[in-house]
Design an enzyme around this catalytic site. Structure first.
Site, short mmCIF file in Angstrom:
data_model
loop_
_atom_site.label_atom_id
_atom_site.label_comp_id
_atom_site.label_asym_id
_atom_site.label_seq_id
_atom_site.Cartn_x
_atom_site.Cartn_y
_atom_site.Cartn_z
N SER A 1 0.68 -1.29 0.06
CA SER A 1 -0.01 0.02 0.02
C SER A 1 0.68 1.26 0.00
O SER A 1 0.32 2.28 -0.24
CB SER A 1 -0.94 -0.09 1.21
OG SER A 1 -0.23 0.37 2.49
N LYS B 1 1.51 4.23 7.30
CA LYS B 1 0.81 5.27 6.41
C LYS B 1 1.14 6.59 6.73
O LYS B 1 2.31 6.77 7.50
CB LYS B 1 -0.76 5.44 6.84
CG LYS B 1 -1.52 4.08 6.95
CD LYS B 1 -1.99 4.04 5.24
CE LYS B 1 -3.08 2.85 4.96
NZ LYS B 1 -3.02 1.77 5.79
#
Lengths: 145, 420
Positions: A66, A103
């Protein structure tokens, strides 16, 4: 006798700097010292480069893609520093829904966004006031090529 | 002033750092071989789970309340402890590591007005850097600092640090503080003091010093003075070398023959010898014990231990294993199902002061060189690469069915972070 000038002055050493002196390795024998001794600076230590707070530094391994848009791939090793306070747009390890996740953290005035770097994954929105906390801020990435 | 920094429920807290979902849930940690409870989170304490309680007796509580169970992960706890101690030693002028999760801070010479701030900074830094919550007590003596740190645990409002220095504050605290919880008061003294009507630390301070001296020797008198804010327990800057080294285990299945015990005792003795050499020590006494399961009702019980005093102190695996096995043979009797055994080294001194013995037959320099080589091989290629023959080839596996990863000491087991 001028007393004042004879008096010994005592200076306290300063302890709060952290400079290490380079060591000259070759011992002095009769003969020629190494011409490099004056330039000796100690070898480079990767640890000193990437670990700023040794007690607060933990390593973690990436699983998934991701963050591939930032070049962070499966198997990369993250150097995570828990001493660094989370700041807007920091790359961070957060604990969300029972797992550690990697993230970009956007800290906006009314919410926090956890932003991936891969269009196939959604941005996670966290309302202010929920008990979300960043586990640690990523300072370096170790990558095998 | 002295400080005491105590990590809150240390082992459980270590597990929580790497698994935040455990926050607010009951956690227990089991001894080597998953024998009994050696650490509990506050939630587990509230369920009435006792320290030292055998694991097998807890299955119902565990199921009913969803208690999270961990096998002791000493690689992890040791590393986290090192981090905590390293931070403390940067904040305080000097520290004395007292145990894996406790350290005394030497705060003499620091402006007393700054100590409250310093204590809170230390607690906050340790918490932020390592994730481990700590309770810091600061007081005029070590004994009072311990009490202050306990107080700090009891009252979360203190926010990690309790600075107790005013005479009236100390008195107020001591009046409510049970005598049995004072540092140095064991079960025997507690019983004796309670019989004499001394129930709190305050009651104790009101006893005449001559009485204390007579009934509790100089050790008790020192405690009495410390509670009167007169510091008399020295600060030890360096880690005092361990005075006793032990390796003891519960077996995963009972052993009844001499052969089975022989191998285990040899292994434990070898492990002790390695620990001893790591702290550059020599031991003058070796104890071996074997015992059956005292919780098993109806089964024949046997518990024996025997000690040998050596004429020349040693750290050689060969000698220590030899003595340990001889002790075992001298006391072994068949017909029992042994479930626990151990080797304990005592009378430990530093290896620079061994006295020579006229009757010493071992070639000490040769032994020393051999042992250095053995330690190096085992350090380089993993435990049990080289050992002596009686240790057996396969180490007896410990039961560690609930072991968490070695998050901080093995590249293969570091934290996994999901990127999906």
């Amino acid at each position: 006798m001028k007393r004042d000038e004879d008096r010994l002055k005592i200076y306290r050493p300063q302890h709060d700097t952290d400079i290490e002196l380079p060591m000259a390795e070759s011992t002095v024998h009769a003969g020629f010292p190494s011409p490099a001794d004056d330039f000796l600076e100690g070898s480079l230590d990767l640890d000193r480069l990437v670990v700023r707070h040794p007690e607060a530094t933990f390593f973690a391994r990436v699983e998934g893609d991701s963050m591939i848009g930032e070049g962070i791939a499966e198997g990369d090793i993250l150097v995570v520093d828990k001493a660094v306070e989370a700041y807007d747009n920091c790359l961070a390890v957060a604990y969300v829904d029972g797992e550690f996740t990697l993230k970009r953290v956007r800290m906006l005035h009314d919410k926090i966004l956890l932003v991936p770097a891969n269009p196939r994954y959604p941005t996670i929105e966290i309302a202010t006031g929920s008990d979300f906390a960043v586990w640690g801020v990523v300072r370096w990435i170790v990558k095998r090529v | 002033m002295y400080g005491l920094c105590d990590c809150n429920n240390f082992y459980a807290s270590c597990e929580r750092v790497f698994d935040p979902s455990l926050e607010g849930r009951p956690v227990i940690v089991l001894s080597n071989n998953d024998g009994c409870v050696i650490a509990r989170s506050n939630e587990a304490k509230r369920l009435g789970i006792g320290m030292g309680e055998p694991y097998f007796k807890l299955s119902q509580t565990i199921r009913q309340h969803g208690v999270n169970v961990f096998s002791a992960n000493f690689a992890l706890y040791g590393d986290m402890s090192r981090r905590v101690m390293s931070l403390l030693s940067r904040i305080a002028p000097a520290i004395e590591v007292y145990s894996i999760d406790e350290a005394f801070l030497d705060l003499r010479g620091i402006d007393p007005k700054k100590l409250d701030r310093l204590g809170h900074t230390a607690a906050d830094t340790v918490r932020r850097y390592t994730g481990i919550p700590v309770s810091i007590g600061i007081a005029p003596t070590k004994t009072l600092a311990k009490i202050a740190s306990k107080l700090c645990k009891r009252y979360p409002k203190l926010d990690g640090c309790c600075y107790m220095y005013r005479q009236e504050d100390i008195e107020k605290v001591l009046r409510k503080y049970p005598i049995g919880d004072v540092w140095g008061v064991g079960a025997r003294w507690e019983r004796m003091l309670l019989r004499c009507g001394v129930a709190t630390a305050w009651d104790f301070t009101q006893m005449p010093p001559e009485w204390v001296r007579r009934h509790m020797s100089l050790v008790g008198l020192r405690m009495w003075k410390e509670l009167h804010a007169e510091a008399c327990i020295d600060f030890e800057n360096n880690h005092p070398a361990k005075k006793r080294i032990a390796t003891t285990r519960s077996f995963d299945r009972p052993a009844s023959t001499l052969d089975e015990l022989h191998q285990r005792i040899a292994q434990y003795a070898a492990a002790c010898a390695e620990k001893l050499r790591r702290q550059h020590g020599l031991c003058g006494e070796i104890t071996v014990f074997i015992m059956t399961d005292r919780f098993k009702e109806g089964a024949p019980q046997c518990c024996r231990s025997r000690l040998v005093k050596l004429s020349v102190a040693t750290s050689s695996t060969l000698e220590i294993v030899g003595h340990a096995v001889a002790l075992l043979k001298s006391m072994f009797s068949s017909g029992f199902a042994y479930t626990r055994a151990g080797v304990i080294l005592s009378d430990i001194r530093s290896d620079d002061a061994s006295q020579q013995d006229l009757f010493d037959t071992a070639d000490r320099t040769k032994h020393d060189r051999l042992m250095t080589a053995v330690d190096a091989l085992n350090a380089g290629f993993g435990r049990h690469t080289v050992g002596i023959a009686s240790e057996g080839r396969e180490p007896f596996r410990m039961n560690r069915n609930h072991l968490s990863p070695k998050y901080t000491t093995d590249w293969e087991q570091i934290i996994r972070v999901k990127a999906h």
